[in-house]
Design a protein around this motif. Structure first.
Motif, PDB file in Angstrom:
ATOM      1  N   HIS A  13      23.988  81.047 -32.118  1.00 31.58           N
ATOM      2  CA  HIS A  13      23.005  81.212 -33.194  1.00 31.58           C
ATOM      3  C   HIS A  13      22.360  79.864 -33.545  1.00 31.58           C
ATOM      4  N   VAL A  14      23.196  78.840 -33.762  1.00 25.23           N
ATOM      5  CA  VAL A  14      22.684  77.509 -34.108  1.00 25.23           C
ATOM      6  C   VAL A  14      21.890  76.918 -32.945  1.00 25.23           C
ATOM      7  N   ALA A  15      22.379  77.130 -31.720  1.00 27.14           N
ATOM      8  CA  ALA A  15      21.665  76.628 -30.536  1.00 27.14           C
ATOM      9  C   ALA A  15      20.287  77.269 -30.425  1.00 27.14           C
ATOM     10  N   PHE A  16      20.207  78.569 -30.735  1.00 27.58           N
ATOM     11  CA  PHE A  16      18.909  79.259 -30.710  1.00 27.58           C
ATOM     12  C   PHE A  16      17.983  78.678 -31.776  1.00 27.58           C
ATOM     13  N   TYR A  17      18.545  78.349 -32.931  1.00 29.13           N
ATOM     14  CA  TYR A  17      17.734  77.732 -33.989  1.00 29.13           C
ATOM     15  C   TYR A  17      17.217  76.364 -33.534  1.00 29.13           C
ATOM     16  N   LEU A  18      18.103  75.561 -32.948  1.00 28.13           N
ATOM     17  CA  LEU A  18      17.730  74.206 -32.537  1.00 28.13           C
ATOM     18  C   LEU A  18      16.698  74.209 -31.408  1.00 28.13           C
ATOM     19  N   LYS A  19      16.637  75.313 -30.660  1.00 31.58           N
ATOM     20  CA  LYS A  19      15.677  75.432 -29.565  1.00 31.58           C
ATOM     21  C   LYS A  19      14.247  75.233 -30.062  1.00 31.58           C
ATOM     22  N   TYR A  20      13.990  75.577 -31.316  1.00 32.26           N
ATOM     23  CA  TYR A  20      12.634  75.507 -31.868  1.00 32.26           C
ATOM     24  C   TYR A  20      12.445  74.295 -32.795  1.00 32.26           C
ATOM     25  N   GLN A  21      13.387  73.322 -32.709  1.00 27.63           N
ATOM     26  CA  GLN A  21      13.292  72.138 -33.551  1.00 27.63           C
ATOM     27  C   GLN A  21      12.939  70.906 -32.718  1.00 27.63           C
ATOM     28  N   ASN A  22      12.282  69.948 -33.373  1.00 29.10           N
ATOM     29  CA  ASN A  22      11.989  68.678 -32.714  1.00 29.10           C
ATOM     30  C   ASN A  22      13.262  67.839 -32.609  1.00 29.10           C
ATOM     31  N   GLY A  23      13.384  67.092 -31.518  1.00 30.16           N
ATOM     32  CA  GLY A  23      14.547  66.235 -31.322  1.00 30.16           C
ATOM     33  C   GLY A  23      15.841  67.005 -31.224  1.00 30.16           C
ATOM     34  N   ARG A  24      15.759  68.222 -30.669  1.00 28.39           N
ATOM     35  CA  ARG A  24      16.931  69.101 -30.667  1.00 28.39           C
ATOM     36  C   ARG A  24      18.092  68.555 -29.842  1.00 28.39           C
ATOM     37  N   LYS A  25      17.800  67.768 -28.801  1.00 27.23           N
ATOM     38  CA  LYS A  25      18.881  67.262 -27.951  1.00 27.23           C
ATOM     39  C   LYS A  25      19.778  66.314 -28.731  1.00 27.23           C
ATOM     40  N   LEU A  26      19.170  65.332 -29.400  1.00 22.74           N
ATOM     41  CA  LEU A  26      19.958  64.379 -30.189  1.00 22.74           C
ATOM     42  C   LEU A  26      20.645  65.081 -31.357  1.00 22.74           C
ATOM     43  N   LEU A  27      19.927  65.992 -32.009  1.00 23.01           N
ATOM     44  CA  LEU A  27      20.499  66.716 -33.143  1.00 23.01           C
ATOM     45  C   LEU A  27      21.697  67.550 -32.705  1.00 23.01           C
ATOM     46  N   SER A  28      21.608  68.154 -31.532  1.00 26.80           N
ATOM     47  CA  SER A  28      22.724  68.941 -31.002  1.00 26.80           C
ATOM     48  C   SER A  28      23.952  68.065 -30.790  1.00 26.80           C
ATOM     49  N   ILE A  29      23.724  66.854 -30.285  1.00 26.07           N
ATOM     50  CA  ILE A  29      24.837  65.939 -30.005  1.00 26.07           C
ATOM     51  C   ILE A  29      25.525  65.505 -31.295  1.00 26.07           C
ATOM     52  N   VAL A  30      24.734  65.092 -32.299  1.00 19.98           N
ATOM     53  CA  VAL A  30      25.348  64.590 -33.538  1.00 19.98           C
ATOM     54  C   VAL A  30      26.029  65.722 -34.311  1.00 19.98           C
ATOM     55  N   LEU A  31      25.493  66.935 -34.234  1.00 22.51           N
ATOM     56  CA  LEU A  31      26.150  68.068 -34.896  1.00 22.51           C
ATOM     57  C   LEU A  31      27.464  68.401 -34.216  1.00 22.51           C
ATOM     58  N   LEU A  32      27.482  68.288 -32.896  1.00 20.55           N
ATOM     59  CA  LEU A  32      28.726  68.506 -32.155  1.00 20.55           C
ATOM     60  C   LEU A  32      29.763  67.457 -32.538  1.00 20.55           C
ATOM     61  N   LEU A  33      29.316  66.206 -32.670  1.00 18.40           N
ATOM     62  CA  LEU A  33      30.227  65.128 -33.070  1.00 18.40           C
ATOM     63  C   LEU A  33      30.761  65.367 -34.482  1.00 18.40           C
ATOM     64  N   ALA A  34      29.894  65.878 -35.372  1.00 17.85           N
ATOM     65  CA  ALA A  34      30.327  66.187 -36.734  1.00 17.85           C
ATOM     66  C   ALA A  34      31.403  67.268 -36.729  1.00 17.85           C
ATOM     67  N   PHE A  35      31.239  68.252 -35.843  1.00 17.88           N
ATOM     68  CA  PHE A  35      32.247  69.306 -35.741  1.00 17.88           C
ATOM     69  C   PHE A  35      33.555  68.745 -35.181  1.00 17.88           C
ATOM     70  N   LEU A  36      33.465  67.933 -34.151  1.00 17.46           N
ATOM     71  CA  LEU A  36      34.664  67.345 -33.551  1.00 17.46           C
ATOM     72  C   LEU A  36      35.413  66.477 -34.553  1.00 17.46           C
ATOM     73  N   PHE A  37      34.657  65.825 -35.443  1.00 19.58           N
ATOM     74  CA  PHE A  37      35.276  64.957 -36.449  1.00 19.58           C
ATOM     75  C   PHE A  37      36.164  65.771 -37.403  1.00 19.58           C
ATOM     76  N   SER A  38      35.855  67.060 -37.551  1.00 23.38           N
ATOM     77  CA  SER A  38      36.617  67.908 -38.472  1.00 23.38           C
ATOM     78  C   SER A  38      37.786  68.623 -37.798  1.00 23.38           C
ATOM     79  N   LEU A  39      37.993  68.423 -36.509  1.00 26.60           N
ATOM     80  CA  LEU A  39      39.039  69.149 -35.792  1.00 26.60           C
ATOM     81  C   LEU A  39      40.437  68.980 -36.386  1.00 26.60           C
ATOM     82  N   PRO A  40      40.783  67.806 -36.958  1.00 27.12           N
ATOM     83  CA  PRO A  40      42.114  67.710 -37.585  1.00 27.12           C
ATOM     84  C   PRO A  40      42.366  68.780 -38.641  1.00 27.12           C
ATOM     85  N   LEU A  41      41.324  69.259 -39.304  1.00 25.58           N
ATOM     86  CA  LEU A  41      41.495  70.322 -40.304  1.00 25.58           C
ATOM     87  C   LEU A  41      42.041  71.591 -39.657  1.00 25.58           C
ATOM     88  N   PHE A  42      41.552  71.898 -38.452  1.00 26.56           N
ATOM     89  CA  PHE A  42      41.999  73.102 -37.754  1.00 26.56           C
ATOM     90  C   PHE A  42      43.445  72.967 -37.301  1.00 26.56           C
TER      91      PHE A  42
END
Length: 381
Positions: free
Chosen positions: A266-295
């Motif tokens: 769903h989020v990937a489909f949203y980012l498909k229509y955004q500017n700078g989606r490649k970099l934004l995808s990377i930093v959002l993935l990093l933000a998610f990975l940063f929260s992995l200790p919570l899981f």
């Protein structure tokens, strides 16, 4: 029919959703507090009086102080604070959307099973402390959106994050969204600026980890009872191995992989229509990975997913086009993008993600609105 069609705009539906979610959250939070819920009310009453410095203890000590000065019941003092935070969050978000031109695809994120609609699916997910961080982040994004993030306001945001850390340590794990917001606004990497946000969360995290005592040092229940709150379950009674619990209930927890995958697409489909989606995808993935200790540390996997998407929804509002006279109609062009978006919305309303437990069920919003009442009537008959 044309007038009716022109009446149903994306903005109208978002505004109605904001209002409905806010009212629902306020009502359910009040009910939980009145019932002395050990997980919702109890979390706000963790204090330093029982054993000294500990994680989340600032809130309880603050409310004890308010009670001592005003004589107000603890559950009401907590609720008044929650009301201000909840209303502050939804109102600030409304002000952001008011200046923007949201489209159907953006609305679909709010209607995701772990978006705003998630509160309706999981009625126990109200009154949580992360609402403080949502509020701070929304104010932060509004300042960025209005080009009003002065040095003074930025230091106030950092101070608010510092205080939030002593309310709930999860603030630390979602700080990357503030850095992403700054980058989206300025378009450049500013490490010295980011350092403020890092230090105000990592220093308290260090203090809590190395010097923080247990949430219940043995006298919390007695202290609360003396102050008029009787808890029979909840966080003060929490005493089991969470990793073992996840392992023992792995059949349910592995279903979170389905919910995560749906949200990722769903989020990937949203980012498909955004500017700078490649970099934004990377930093959002990093933000998610940063929260992995919570899981790894806690069982509330659905809660962590919910928090991530709420942060993304607020963050993405920064990139929405400015408001114009032409509103986006819900039933406008039936192109491939809108058709897929409508399918996302329909599917999101069908399934449910529990905060801790079953990671995917078909008991979503549609089930709760149209099927559960019928089943209840059948049992009554």
């Amino acid at each position: 029919m044309k007038k009716i069609k022109n009446f149903f705009t994306v903005r109208l539906l978002i505004n109605l959703l904001i209002l409905a979610t806010a009212v629902f959250a306020l009502i359910l939070t009040y009910i939980h507090n009145q019932n002395s819920d050990g997980y919702i009310l109890g979390d706000w009453l963790i204090n330093y009086q029982d054993g000294g410095f500990k994680r989340r203890g600032l809130s309880g000590s603050l409310f004890f102080l308010i009670q001592d000065f005003t004589g107000l019941k603890l559950n009401l003092a907590v609720y008044f604070f929650q009301v201000n935070i909840i209303c502050g969050f939804f109102y600030t978000y409304f002000k952001i959307i008011k200046s923007k031109k949201p489209d159907l695809l953006y609305l679909s994120l709010l209607l995701s099973s772990i978006g705003f609609i998630g509160i309706f699916n999981c009625v126990d997910y109200v009154g949580k402390k992360e609402m403080i961080v949502f509020f701070i982040f929304t104010v932060f994004i509004k300042y960025l959106n209005d080009n009003q993030l002065t040095k003074t306001k930025e230091y106030l945001i950092c101070f608010a994050l510092l205080i939030a850390m002593f309310f709930h340590e999860i603030t630390f794990f979602f700080t990357p969204y503030f850095l992403i917001g700054l980058y989206l606004k300025t378009g450049k990497f500013e490490f010295k600026r980011y350092l403020k946000y890092i230090l105000v969360t990592i220093i308290p995290a260090f203090l809590i980890f190395f010097f923080g005592k247990e949430i219940n040092e043995g006298h919390s229940i007695e202290i609360l009872k003396q102050r008029g709150v009787i808890l029979t379950d909840g966080i003060f009674f929490w005493d089991f191995n969470e990793r073992k619990y996840i392992a023992d209930h792995f059949a349910d927890y592995r279903l979170y992989a389905i919910s995560f995958l749906i949200s990722l697409i769903h989020v990937a489909f949203y980012l498909k229509y955004q500017n700078g989606r490649k970099l934004l995808s990377i930093v959002l993935l990093l933000a998610f990975l940063f929260s992995l200790p919570l899981f790894y540390l806690a069982i509330d996997w659905g809660r962590w997913l919910y928090i991530h998407l709420i942060f993304m929804i607020i963050l993405f509002s920064l990139s929405l086009p400015k408001r114009s006279e032409d509103e986006v109609l819900v039933f406008s062009d039936f192109n491939s993008k809108n058709i897929i978006t409508l399918l996302f919305i329909l599917f999101s309303l069908m399934y449910r993600v529990e905060m801790s437990g079953r990671g995917f069920t078909w008991e979503g919003f549609i089930y709760r609105v149209f099927i559960s009442p019928i089943e209840l009537l059948n049992k009554m008959v």
